[in-house]
Design a protein around this motif. Structure first.
Motif, PDB file in Angstrom:
ATOM      1  N   ALA A  52       0.990  -0.731   0.333  1.00 33.48           N
ATOM      2  CA  ALA A  52       0.052   0.275  -0.113  1.00 33.48           C
ATOM      3  C   ALA A  52       0.708   1.470  -0.184  1.00 33.48           C
ATOM      4  CB  ALA A  52      -1.193  -0.088   1.527  1.00 33.48           C
ATOM      5  N   VAL A  98      -8.862   7.710  -6.233  1.00 41.36           N
ATOM      6  CA  VAL A  98     -10.018   6.708  -5.844  1.00 41.36           C
ATOM      7  C   VAL A  98      -9.009   6.086  -6.174  1.00 41.36           C
ATOM      8  CG1 VAL A  98     -11.075   4.885  -6.276  1.00 41.36           C
ATOM      9  CG2 VAL A  98     -11.715   7.234  -7.068  1.00 41.36           C
ATOM     10  N   ARG A  99      -7.908   5.455  -6.303  1.00 42.27           N
ATOM     11  CA  ARG A  99      -6.778   4.833  -6.445  1.00 42.27           C
ATOM     12  C   ARG A  99      -5.971   5.042  -4.939  1.00 42.27           C
ATOM     13  NH1 ARG A  99      -2.144   5.719 -10.281  1.00 42.27           N
ATOM     14  NH2 ARG A  99      -3.542   4.754 -11.601  1.00 42.27           N
ATOM     15  N   VAL A 101      -7.318   6.959  -2.425  1.00 41.25           N
ATOM     16  CA  VAL A 101      -7.704   6.693  -1.034  1.00 41.25           C
ATOM     17  C   VAL A 101      -7.742   5.424  -0.621  1.00 41.25           C
ATOM     18  CG1 VAL A 101     -10.242   6.797   0.083  1.00 41.25           C
ATOM     19  CG2 VAL A 101      -8.992   8.983  -2.005  1.00 41.25           C
ATOM     20  N   ALA A 102      -8.105   4.573  -2.202  1.00 45.41           N
ATOM     21  CA  ALA A 102      -8.274   2.936  -1.556  1.00 45.41           C
ATOM     22  C   ALA A 102      -6.680   2.198  -0.932  1.00 45.41           C
ATOM     23  CB  ALA A 102      -8.647   2.072  -3.179  1.00 45.41           C
ATOM     24  N   VAL A 105      -7.025   3.554   2.896  1.00 47.64           N
ATOM     25  CA  VAL A 105      -8.163   2.474   3.191  1.00 47.64           C
ATOM     26  C   VAL A 105      -6.979   1.130   3.398  1.00 47.64           C
ATOM     27  CG1 VAL A 105      -9.978   1.671   3.378  1.00 47.64           C
ATOM     28  CG2 VAL A 105     -10.154   3.818   2.661  1.00 47.64           C
ATOM     29  N   GLY A 106      -6.812   0.853   2.675  1.00 48.70           N
ATOM     30  CA  GLY A 106      -6.140  -0.537   2.111  1.00 48.70           C
ATOM     31  C   GLY A 106      -5.670  -0.914   3.667  1.00 48.70           C
ATOM     32  N   ILE A 126     -10.831  -5.484  -0.987  1.00 52.15           N
ATOM     33  CA  ILE A 126     -11.758  -4.373  -2.121  1.00 52.15           C
ATOM     34  C   ILE A 126     -11.172  -3.484  -2.752  1.00 52.15           C
ATOM     35  CG2 ILE A 126     -13.746  -3.281  -1.250  1.00 52.15           C
ATOM     36  CD1 ILE A 126     -14.596  -5.405   0.065  1.00 52.15           C
ATOM     37  N   ALA A 127      -9.905  -2.778  -1.479  1.00 53.49           N
ATOM     38  CA  ALA A 127      -9.030  -1.762  -1.374  1.00 53.49           C
ATOM     39  C   ALA A 127      -8.281  -2.178  -2.516  1.00 53.49           C
ATOM     40  CB  ALA A 127      -8.309  -1.249  -0.944  1.00 53.49           C
ATOM     41  N   ILE A 130      -9.701  -2.392  -6.478  1.00 59.86           N
ATOM     42  CA  ILE A 130     -10.095  -0.608  -6.853  1.00 59.86           C
ATOM     43  C   ILE A 130      -9.581  -0.564  -7.234  1.00 59.86           C
ATOM     44  CG2 ILE A 130     -11.002   1.617  -5.786  1.00 59.86           C
ATOM     45  CD1 ILE A 130     -13.397   0.113  -4.312  1.00 59.86           C
ATOM     46  N   ALA A 131      -8.038  -0.131  -6.873  1.00 64.34           N
ATOM     47  CA  ALA A 131      -6.784   0.268  -6.738  1.00 64.34           C
ATOM     48  C   ALA A 131      -6.552  -0.546  -7.570  1.00 64.34           C
ATOM     49  CB  ALA A 131      -5.639  -0.111  -5.711  1.00 64.34           C
ATOM     50  N   SER A 134      -8.220   0.828 -11.264  1.00 66.21           N
ATOM     51  CA  SER A 134      -8.076   2.571 -11.391  1.00 66.21           C
ATOM     52  C   SER A 134      -7.051   2.117 -12.803  1.00 66.21           C
ATOM     53  CB  SER A 134      -7.846   3.502 -10.436  1.00 66.21           C
ATOM     54  OG  SER A 134      -6.430   2.670 -10.267  1.00 66.21           O
TER      55      SER A 134
END
Length: 311
Positions: A52, A98-99, A101-102, A105-106, A126-127, A130-131, A134
């Motif tokens: 991350a 969005v990436r 933020v993901a 969070v991850g 999930i994170a 999403i990443a 993107s």
């Protein structure tokens, strides 16, 4: 030089975000209960927090390099308005936000959730998905319009997600199959169970990657074949398909021979030969996967239409 840096950053992002999806998902479908605690079988906290954090750095560097390449500016003062425009006023910039933020969070999910490791792995999965998704906005699909754009993005995202699940599983299996880890029969049994649980997932991955790969090829190149293999894009694509075929052979070997061989060897106590054979096969498959990701990073910077038109 800027092209090579861009390709290297794309490669790093692909591998990093694929692992952020594939590793925690592997923990969910292959491990159970306290096995999911970081360090019990795999060092999830270190690996996922690291991926991350690295994903954040690579994403920032990638955006800066892209803005510099598009604007021609190198000094930050002159580059800043171009960065702000790309981040705030483009679809790719929205996907980038969005990436970011993901990734935050991850990373926090695996760092802060100690009592419910399964929940942490689920949030990280999930994170990571999403990443990874993107990155589709950095590919060829971004050049399409209308319904074609929607379908191209859909197949790109499915292709990325399936590849991420596969790569994460290969890394996890390679770590579980290390010689210094397989010191007890319990560990051997855990590896054998993980291989068995990956069988159905692996079969689904192969179907998704094959179908979406063909569809993506048709979106990017179409039915034209005459000049394709005279271009850099075509040569790289041929190498990629060849490596993928090699991965399928190794996956079939694991599924129909080495996995059952390891299960049988556990019954008679002679499991070291089977474990070593499986480890070598997984490492070879992982090496092929990394090479494919490198080729994908390079292919994403090329335009087959322009190359073939120039021939």
């Amino acid at each position: 030089m800027s092209d090579s840096i861009g390709i290297a950053l794309r490669f790093g992002l692909y591998v990093d975000l694929m692992l952020l999806l594939g590793l925690p998902l592997f923990g969910l479908y292959s491990l159970k209960g306290r096995e999911r605690v970081s360090g019990a079988v795999l060092p999830f906290r270190l690996m996922l927090a690291g991926t991350a954090a690295l994903g954040l750095l690579l994403s920032i560097a990638s955006m800066v390099v892209m803005a510099s390449a598009m604007s021609g500016e190198t000094a930050f003062a002159e580059l800043r308005p171009h960065l702000e425009m790309m981040v705030l006023e483009t679809d790719m910039g929205l996907a980038w936000v969005v990436r970011i933020v993901a990734l935050v969070v991850g990373g926090l999910a695996v760092m802060l959730n100690h009592r419910a490791p399964g929940v942490g792995l689920l949030v990280a999965t999930i994170a990571g998905g999403i990443a990874l998704s993107s990155l589709a906005w950095n590919g060829h699909g971004a050049m399409d319009e209308g319904i074609r754009r929607v379908w191209h993005f859909t197949t790109d995202i499915l292709h990325l997600l399936a590849a991420g699940v596969w790569l994460g599983a290969l890394v996890a299996l390679a770590l579980m199959a290390k010689a210094n880890v397989l010191q007890t029969e319990e560990r051997i049994r855990l590896l054998a169970r993980a291989v068995t649980r990956f069988e159905l997932v692996g079969a689904l991955i192969v179907v998704v990657i094959t179908v979406t790969g063909v569809v993506n090829y048709l979106f990017i190149v179409g039915l034209e074949l005459d000049d394709l293999f005279l271009s850099t894009y075509g040569i790289l694509l041929f190498i990629k398909v060849t490596l993928f075929a090699g991965m399928l052979v190794l996956a079939a070997l694991n599924r129909f021979h080495l996995g059952p061989f390891l299960q049988r060897s556990l019954r008679n106590g002679q499991y070291w030969v089977a474990a070593n054979a499986l480890r070598r096969s997984v490492v070879l498959e992982l090496a092929a996967a990394v090479l494919i990701v490198g080729l994908v990073a390079w292919l994403g910077t090329l335009s087959p239409e322009m190359e073939m038109a120039a021939e």
